[in-house]
Design a protein around this motif. Sequence first.
Motif, PDB file in Angstrom:
ATOM      1  N   GLN A  81       0.814  -1.205   0.000  1.00  0.00           N
ATOM      2  CA  GLN A  81       0.000   0.000   0.000  1.00  0.00           C
ATOM      3  C   GLN A  81       0.857   1.269   0.000  1.00  0.00           C
ATOM      4  O   GLN A  81       0.611   2.190  -0.776  1.00  0.00           O
ATOM      5  N   THR A 266      -8.114   2.618  16.732  1.00  0.00           N
ATOM      6  CA  THR A 266      -9.080   2.929  15.681  1.00  0.00           C
ATOM      7  C   THR A 266     -10.103   3.945  16.155  1.00  0.00           C
ATOM      8  O   THR A 266     -10.439   4.896  15.434  1.00  0.00           O
ATOM      9  N   GLN A 269      -8.262   7.195  16.496  1.00  0.00           N
ATOM     10  CA  GLN A 269      -7.362   7.493  15.371  1.00  0.00           C
ATOM     11  C   GLN A 269      -5.943   7.745  15.868  1.00  0.00           C
ATOM     12  O   GLN A 269      -5.274   8.705  15.459  1.00  0.00           O
ATOM     13  N   GLN A 279      -5.677  -1.131   8.772  1.00  0.00           N
ATOM     14  CA  GLN A 279      -5.677  -0.631   7.402  1.00  0.00           C
ATOM     15  C   GLN A 279      -5.034  -1.635   6.452  1.00  0.00           C
ATOM     16  O   GLN A 279      -5.467  -1.773   5.300  1.00  0.00           O
ATOM     17  N   HIS A 282      -7.540  -4.270   5.538  1.00  0.00           N
ATOM     18  CA  HIS A 282      -8.499  -3.740   4.557  1.00  0.00           C
ATOM     19  C   HIS A 282      -7.908  -3.728   3.155  1.00  0.00           C
ATOM     20  O   HIS A 282      -8.616  -3.974   2.174  1.00  0.00           O
ATOM     21  N   ASN A 283      -6.601  -3.458   3.054  1.00  0.00           N
ATOM     22  CA  ASN A 283      -5.940  -3.365   1.745  1.00  0.00           C
ATOM     23  C   ASN A 283      -5.159  -4.624   1.384  1.00  0.00           C
ATOM     24  O   ASN A 283      -4.412  -4.614   0.395  1.00  0.00           O
TER      25      ASN A 283
END
Length: 329
Positions: A81, A266, A269, A279, A282-283
């Motif tokens: 990513q 999360t 943040q 993340q 997710h990717n």
Amino acid sequence: MLAFIIRRLIQSLVVMFFVAMVAFLMFNYVGDPVHQMVGIETSFAERAKLREDLGLNDPAVVQFIRFVGNTARLEFGLSYQHKRPVTELFKERLPATLELSFVAAFLALVIGLPMGVYTGLKPKGWLSRLFMAFSLVGVSLPTFLIGILLIFIFAVILGWLPSYGRGDVVHLGWWTTGLLTQTGLKALIMPAVTLGLFQLTLIMRLVRSEMLEVLRTDYIKFARARGLTDRAIHFGHALKNTLVPVITITGLQLGSIIAFAIITETVFQWPGMGLMFLQAIHNVDIPIMAAYLILVAFFFVVINLIVDILYYVVDPRLRVDMGRAGGHA
């Protein structure tokens, strides 16, 4: 003592070997690394060359040995990513996660231990009942809901604390810390409380139950019969004998705090490893996922080793048993 540490080190190496095997399987058999690294317009010849350059055509044993060697040098490849070395990404985010985890563990220990001692010594007092009711809240509510409630009260309604981010940080070499700035301290309060609340209530209830059990033992009755003061009995005898399970649970919970800071990071943040790992899932960023797995396992192994050594130091029965075993051997 040395033989005990050597045995624990060997066991730790075995655990890390199997974790590395799982990470290797994830790295090589969850998706296609070449497909993740190139674009649609890349030709088959270029894909084949990249596969050869990455060593993906080598036998699995050769790839695993190379993977272990790279891991030992803290080389986890490039992030799909971010297109940057994974080591650099973790180096940037590791201070945030460790700072949050250690502050949460410190709060849990410093607050939970006295609360547990007090509720153990005065189990029927109104303050003890209040602490026990508070502990039920900490145990029952999920972490994300605690974080949302704290944000709603202290950030939205009162406006005292920031709802996200890490605030200003100070660079100490490659390490960054928010403990030396006002905004960093404010930003740390709610995530640390959210992350450490469950551990705080767990330590409190554990110390309480251990204190109640120890105070009923014969040697405490004998200490009272000898005329020792309550202070000497409670803190010199009873509390000392509750430290063994407390050390064990606290050490394991510290590893859990580091591993499961994902939810807290999360919600707030918080720019740590947990947020980056989420993340990456997710990717489908396999290098980050594999590196995170190995790093968390390493933290667990190191913490467990320290806990075992402290257990050995605190509990004289363990030293006696090991001495007898060594004598029979």
